[in-house]
Write an enzyme that holds these catalytic residues in place. Structure first.
Site, mmCIF file in Angstrom:
data_model
loop_
_atom_site.group_PDB
_atom_site.id
_atom_site.type_symbol
_atom_site.label_atom_id
_atom_site.label_comp_id
_atom_site.label_asym_id
_atom_site.label_seq_id
_atom_site.Cartn_x
_atom_site.Cartn_y
_atom_site.Cartn_z
ATOM 1 C CG LEU A 176 28.517 41.380 36.431
ATOM 2 C CD1 LEU A 176 27.901 42.696 36.006
ATOM 3 C CD2 LEU A 176 28.784 40.507 35.216
ATOM 4 N N GLY A 177 31.948 41.236 39.552
ATOM 5 C CA GLY A 177 33.235 41.662 40.104
ATOM 6 C C GLY A 177 33.099 41.967 41.582
ATOM 7 N N GLY A 195 35.538 43.888 45.021
ATOM 8 C CA GLY A 195 36.747 44.604 45.414
ATOM 9 C C GLY A 195 36.575 45.196 46.782
ATOM 10 C CB ALA A 196 38.649 47.580 48.683
ATOM 11 C CG PHE A 197 33.883 48.677 45.105
ATOM 12 C CD1 PHE A 197 32.573 48.358 44.766
ATOM 13 C CD2 PHE A 197 34.908 48.110 44.369
ATOM 14 C CE1 PHE A 197 32.289 47.505 43.719
ATOM 15 C CE2 PHE A 197 34.634 47.249 43.319
ATOM 16 C CZ PHE A 197 33.323 46.951 42.990
ATOM 17 N N GLY A 198 33.086 46.789 47.442
ATOM 18 C CA GLY A 198 31.886 45.972 47.539
ATOM 19 C C GLY A 198 31.824 44.983 46.398
ATOM 20 C CE LYS A 199 30.323 39.757 47.842
ATOM 21 N NZ LYS A 199 29.505 38.618 48.339
ATOM 22 C CB VAL A 200 29.745 44.806 40.148
ATOM 23 C CG1 VAL A 200 28.806 45.179 38.997
ATOM 24 C CG2 VAL A 200 30.522 46.025 40.605
ATOM 25 C CG ASP A 242 40.942 55.385 40.198
ATOM 26 O OD1 ASP A 242 42.170 55.253 39.991
ATOM 27 O OD2 ASP A 242 40.229 54.462 40.647
#
Length: 392
Positions: A64-65, A67-72, A184
């Site tokens: 689904l997405g 980013g720097a945090f990881g994945k969804v 945020d």
């Protein structure tokens, strides 16, 4: 002040579930709650394939997405046969700490809002997989930013803004009452519950545009949410939605969320970012163009020496040009298109939300009772104080 008016919600599809509060092209280094620098190396991501089963329950369907945090991942919950979103954090110490912080917040929200009256994303489960913290969340629709992008950045109507803002404000008010600051808030972190839409011809654009069948929304991404009693890092929020007190290093509290929401509502109204910049001094200069001069006492109190003698702020041509500010920013009231009563009320609300001085900035409690929201309130929503719950 007591109960907040109720919302109904359903669970559908979500393309993304937020990202880090500090952008890669910003002027700051993202830090975890203990101040350690967060790694963003690509090998921290979980490598997966479609059909992978996590916790012997959640079967991966698609991404689904990321980013720097990881994945969804979009997954099928084999126990319920329903789709869910699984947020998989990188397997680094930093992101593990952020994940556990988010889990703590989401568990408290679930506990205190067990009948799902406030528009905050629901956590369904969490677990660890090969060193990665995985958070199972309800599946939602596109973010408000993604919908704007897909819809050629056509602004939302004032009525649409009112409907969305009322839900968002109730959710953030719920957080604030319970001594929590999101830190945020941005269009990427506000998701539509449902992704269904119809195509309609728009006279202004001369082409078909998308019209959502439901404007119900939810707030997501509590990875950087902070309780009042916890240590407050000096830098929070994604650049375009960052409050002046954060930029000036004056310290911050829950009112920084109010400023962010003011910027978001203007973005909904305009169809584009209110302050398109990645430079702090230019950001402040844009604020002055939009709202007038920053009060001198705030500039005198700042711990950022580069701003302490910056009156007027817009005179520094080394980092930006006045022409850019003139092109991209103008006084608040000049953005008003029609001057209808509802538009005047919206801009009055924005004036109070976008106050430089936090002591003058409206609170979420107060904002919910602004005349802009009168059409959405009924007698049954007026309340006692019996639901003033407090997080742990």
């Amino acid at each position: 002040m007591g109960n907040l008016p109720d919302d109904n919600s359903v669970q559908l599809e979500s393309p993304c579930l937020g990202d880090n509060p500090v952008n890669a092209d910003d002027d700051a280094v993202q830090k975890s709650h203990n101040g350690k620098r967060c790694g963003d190396e690509e090998d921290g991501h979980l490598v997966y394939h479609v059909g992978l089963v996590l916790k012997e329950r959640y079967e991966a369907v698609s991404t689904l997405g990321a980013g720097a945090f990881g994945k969804v991942l979009k997954c099928i919950d084999r126990d319920t046969n329903e789709h869910v979103a699984v947020k998989i954090l990188k397997n680094t110490e930093c992101f593990g700490e952020v994940a556990m912080s988010e889990i703590t917040v989401l568990e408290e929200i679930n506990s205190l809002d067990d009948d799902n009256r406030f528009a905050c994303v629901r956590m369904l489960d969490w677990f660890e997989h090969k060193g990665h913290i995985c958070i199972v969340l309800e599946l939602l629709g596109p973010s408000t930013y993604e919908f704007l992008r897909q819809n050629k950045f056509l602004p939302f109507s004032v009525e649409q803004i009112r409907h969305m803002a009322f839900q968002i404000f109730r959710a953030v008010c719920f957080l604030h009452r319970n001594k929590l600051t999101h830190t945020d808030l941005k269009p990427e972190n506000i998701l539509f519950v449902c992704s269904d839409y119809d195509l309609e011809y728009n006279n202004e654009t001369g082409c078909e545009v998308r019209k959502l069948r439901s404007l119900d929304v939810k707030v997501v991404d509590f990875g950087t949410a902070i309780f009042d009693h916890e240590h407050h890092e000096s830098l929070v929020s994604t650049r375009h939605y960052r409050a002046p007190e954060v930029i000036l290093d004056l310290g911050w509290n829950q009112s920084c969320d109010v400023w962010s929401l003011g910027c978001i509502l203007m973005e909904f109204y305009l169809g584009h970012t209110l302050f398109p910049t990645h430079d702090s001094q230019e950001h402040l200069a844009m604020m002055e163009k939009f709202l007038g001069p920053i009060p001198s006492h705030l500039l005198k109190e700042t711990r950022k020496q580069c701003f302490a003698h910056g009156e007027p702020l817009s005179c520094n041509e080394q980092s930006y040009s006045d022409g850019y500010i003139e092109k991209h920013c103008k006084p608040l009231k000049q953005y008003m298109r029609c001057g209808t009563e509802e538009e005047v009320q919206l801009f009055d609300l924005l004036t109070w939300m976008l106050q430089y001085d936090v002591t003058r900035r409206i609170t979420m409690d107060e904002a919910l009772w602004h005349p802009f929201f009168n059409p959405l309130r009924t007698q049954k929503h007026r309340c006692s104080t019996d639901t003033h719950v407090v997080l742990g």
